[in-house]
Enzyme design. Structure first.
Site, short mmCIF file in Angstrom:
data_model
loop_
_atom_site.label_atom_id
_atom_site.label_comp_id
_atom_site.label_asym_id
_atom_site.label_seq_id
_atom_site.Cartn_x
_atom_site.Cartn_y
_atom_site.Cartn_z
N GLY A 356 45.81 25.56 20.99
CA GLY A 356 45.06 26.67 21.56
C GLY A 356 44.75 26.42 23.02
N PRO A 357 44.21 27.42 23.71
CG PRO A 357 43.79 29.59 24.38
CD PRO A 357 43.87 28.74 23.17
N PRO A 358 42.63 25.80 26.62
CG PRO A 358 43.12 25.04 28.75
CD PRO A 358 43.43 26.15 27.80
CB VAL A 360 39.39 27.30 22.01
CG1 VAL A 360 39.77 28.36 23.02
CG2 VAL A 360 40.58 26.39 21.70
N GLY A 361 37.51 24.29 21.59
CA GLY A 361 36.88 23.43 20.59
C GLY A 361 37.84 22.64 19.74
CB THR A 363 38.55 17.46 21.47
OG1 THR A 363 39.76 17.61 22.22
CG2 THR A 363 38.22 15.99 21.35
CB SER A 677 55.41 41.78 24.90
OG SER A 677 54.79 41.22 26.04
CE LYS A 720 50.98 40.34 24.57
NZ LYS A 720 52.33 40.77 24.20
#
Length: 795
Positions: A356-358, A360-361, A363, A677, A720
């Site tokens: 996931g993106p940096p 977001v929890g 770790t 897309s 999106k």
């Protein structure tokens, strides 16, 4: 019998001993027992000569097959000279060969062989660097010898790695087995590394000899004498078969610790052997500390198998809910995974990959899983790691060697079954020191990791009890074999509502505690928090939100300590510009009105979803299509498909495309954009341009198109739709095949958007421009079209 006349893989064996012969070398061989006829036959080009090393020097005894090693070299004779004792021949080493069968006769030895060329696994640059390093070490050694200038001239003249190693091996004090090991090693890289290892040992040995000789000359050094006496005592004891003396108090302590460590029998045997070596060493010797450190590692590592404990799923759910707001799908997957472990009563570790993106929890989820399982938690940051030894450790022959980070983490945890988080596994990098990602294959393979062997530890260690959790921002850079060994769990970006609750219920209290404040001193109002999220952060997670709250806390701390404010210090929405400065968020917002040719698309970035404006305009020209906005190849192809589909399906005979240029631009030109897309958005923009019909500015769309007019599914739908909702969009067109993905979208987002599923471009134009396309059979019959007019969409 082998027929020597058969020139295919048949050769005559010349026994050699205690020398290194490598391809490309030149060497002098002595033939003291050869007759003149035998010597002349050495130059016969029809006979393959093979120099084959003996396992030991057998003197006058008759040689047998088992006396030979199996790897040798072919050679050609360049010159033969008669000497007092026989003959000597100048030879050139040609190829490395492996012996298959022998035929030993009275006066000759013949063998069947196959070629086994060197594996050239070094680049020319790497070979040159290795040659220069060997020369550098040789220079340092030669500085201790007088009159070594001639020797160094010969060394400096060697450019080939094999030739250099072969030449230097004649002057090195290494065993016959070590010399043969160099020849037997087929990898040029491994051979070079082994030779460097021998050379460094030689350097250290000579250094020690010179130091000891100097000290002994000046003064009978106590430590040196003690070392010599210990060696003599050991030799005497072995000769008299007296064994070892009774163990000292220190040795008894080690024996007790080895027993208490509950090692497997084979590991215990290694530990006792190392303890025996330690007893024979002087405490002041370098080897003493190497053995001691290794023995300490063996003792301190956890070896005892842990009993599998029942997993309390309700407690695990409570911990996950308490420490992480939202992420319901992710938490469900984790609980399901734990339930399977419980049903199987599986003591073996599991391997999850959280992507996931940096922020977001990912770790912190690993830490929560460790708490839920009541296991120790250890974390390895792998971002930027480019040395295989970081994973597998260094061999103990190297100075300053240490175990790899996996074994170090197990030692730190003190348990054989911790939860181990491998952070940023997608940022591992390969280099000339090896590929750490490949080293992880053994670590993360349940079929192999029960016998993981660290280079430093050099004994198998069972990693099958470890619960591995890897984290990554993207799957693109993770090698496929490594990815196959892990169960992937996708973690999407947070919604605005989730960020608000995380900030209010978790981040504010955490930041206050970090800054020595409490809720009676600093209060951030809800409206202010919402504005911080929307205008002062641009991220998928909440890391930036925490930084902004921390900035406010620092300012508040200074004001409170200086008695410049009344308590509590309340932060309102209007105070944010004074505290945080100009807003940094640059999310696009839906326009109030559009013009023909402008359409809103949807994009998916590393920080979440965004809306994307697509602008099209036409002008007199020569039928070209111009694409700007730093578009990638796939997006350019989507534009070409859209134009072809437009020409073939819309009744636009009134427009001569040969005399018109079309320009398509996607704003934010400095940002690269790619992907299929945007297909329906590009098609709709062109259709809007040629028909002159505006598209609703509050309507956005995403979907790939084909030349048949079909709308294909896309990825990142949740992000999106989150971006559309944040930008003020009210209506969104999505591919029909993506309807199933709406289950991942938060209910609050779906309630604020009108989501319409489309299957073809006919559906798209009906929803966006209110027109319908002619039937497909009319495409190549322009007489069926009414020039310049369109049939209204049916209600």
């Amino acid at each position: 019998m082998i027929n020597l006349d058969d020139k295919n893989n048949i050769g005559r064996v010349i026994p050699v001993s205690d020398i290194v012969l490598l391809p490309g070398m030149y060497h002098t061989l002595k033939f003291n027992k050869f007759s003149e006829t035998q010597i002349e036959s050495l130059s016969d080009e029809d006979i393959v000569n093979i120099a084959l090393p003996l396992k030991q020097n057998f003197g006058q005894s008759k040689l047998k097959e088992e006396d030979f090693h199996r790897v040798g070299v072919t050679f050609q004779v360049n010159a033969i000279e008669k000497t007092e004792k026989g003959y000597k021949a100048e030879i050139k080493i040609l190829d490395r060969v492996e012996i298959k069968t022998f035929s030993i006769e009275e006066d000759s030895i013949k063998a069947e062989f196959e070629f086994a060329p060197d594996i050239i696994d070094l680049t020319e640059k790497s070979k040159d660097e290795m040659v220069e390093y060997i020369k550098k070490v040789t220079r340092e050694i030669s500085e201790n010898f007088k009159g070594s200038e001639k020797f160094m001239l010969a060394v400096e003249g060697q450019k080939d790695l094999n030739k250099l190693m072969g030449y230097l091996s004649h002057f090195m004090q290494i065993s016959s087995e070590e010399k043969y090991d160099l020849l037997e090693t087929q990898s040029l890289k491994d051979r070079g590394l082994k030779f460097i290892d021998y050379l460094l040992k030689q350097k250290e040995s000579l250094k020690l000899q010179f130091e000891l000789a100097e000290k002994f000359t000046e003064k009978a050094n106590k430590n040196y004498r003690e070392t010599v006496l210990r060696e003599q005592l050991k030799a005497i004891q072995e000769e008299l078969n007296e064994g070892k003396s009774s163990p000292s108090k220190k040795d008894k302590n080690y024996l007790n610790r080895i027993e208490e460590a509950q090692m497997p029998d084979e590991i215990k045997e290694v530990a006792l052997e190392e303890l025996g070596k330690l007893e024979s060493q002087s405490p002041n010797s370098a080897e003493y500390n190497v053995i001691k450190n290794y023995l300490e590692l063996l003792i301190q590592l956890p070896w005892k198998k842990q009993e599998f404990k029942d997993i309390d799923l309700e407690e695990a759910r409570r911990i996950l809910d308490e420490q992480h707001y939202g992420l319901e799908k992710v938490k469900d997957r984790i609980i399901q995974h734990l339930a399977v472990m419980q049903l199987k009563n599986d003591k073996k570790g599991s391997i999850l990959l959280l992507v996931g993106p940096p922020g977001v929890g990912k770790t912190s989820l690993g830490k929560s899983i460790a708490e839920a399982l009541n296991r120790k938690y250890v974390r390895l940051s792998l971002g930027g790691v480019r040395d295989e030894a970081e994973i597998r450790g260094h061999r103990r022959t190297y100075v300053g060697a240490m175990p790899g980070r996996i074994i170090q983490s197990i030692k730190k945890a003190g348990e054989i079954n911790p939860v181990m988080v491998l952070d940023e596994v997608d940022k591992l990098m390969a280099s000339y020191n090896g590929d750490p990602a490949s080293a992880l294959l053994e670590v993360l393979d349940p079929e192999q990791n029960d016998t993981f062997t660290d280079h430093y530890l050099d004994v198998p260690y069972d990693l099958s009890n470890v619960f591995f959790i890897a984290t990554a921002n993207s799957l693109d850079t993770i090698p496929r074999p490594l990815l196959d060994r892990m169960e992937v769990i996708q973690i999407s970006s947070y919604t605005m509502n989730e960020k608000f609750h995380i900030g209010k219920n978790h981040l504010i209290s955490a930041v206050l505690e970090e800054h020595g404040l409490n809720d009676t001193q600093l209060v951030i109002e809800d409206a202010a928090l919402e504005r911080i999220i929307s205008e002062y952060t641009l991220e998928a997670g909440v890391r930036g939100l925490k930084k902004q709250i921390a900035t406010i806390a620092r300012i508040a701390s200074e004001k409170i300590v200086s008695n410049k404010v009344e308590l509590p210090f309340k932060v309102k929405e209007d105070d944010l510009e004074d505290l945080l400065g100009r807003k940094v968020s640059s999310h696009d917002k839906a326009q109030d009105d559009n013009v023909p040719g402008v359409v809103t698309g949807l994009a998916w970035t590393s920080v979440g979803g965004e809306i994307l404006f697509i602008e099209a305009t036409g002008m007199l020209g020569s039928g070209q299509i111009v694409l700007t906005g730093q578009l990638g190849d796939v997006m350019k192809e989507s534009a070409q498909i859209s134009l072809s589909l437009l020409k073939s399906r819309l009744p636009i005979n009134a427009i001569n495309f040969r005399e018109r240029d079309i320009h398509i631009h996607v704003p934010s030109g400095s940002v690269p954009k790619d992907g299929p897309s945007a297909g329906i958005a590009l098609f709709t923009a062109l259709a809007s341009l040629v028909t002159g019909i505006k598209v609703d500015s509050k309507l956005a769309m995403t979907g790939e198109i084909t030349l048949r007019g079909a709308v294909l599914p896309i990825g990142g739908l949740k992000e999106k739709l989150l971006g559309a909702q944040r930008a003020g969009i009210t209506k969104v067109l999505i591919p029909k095949d993506n309807v199933v993905d709406l289950n991942e979208v938060p209910q609050e987002v779906k309630e604020q958007l009108t989501i319409i599923a489309v299957e073809t471009v006919e559906d798209v134009l009906r929803e966006t421009l209110g027109i319908s396309l002619p039937r497909i059979e009319h495409i190549f019959n322009p007489n069926k079209f009414i020039e310049g007019t369109f049939k209204p969409a049916e209600e």
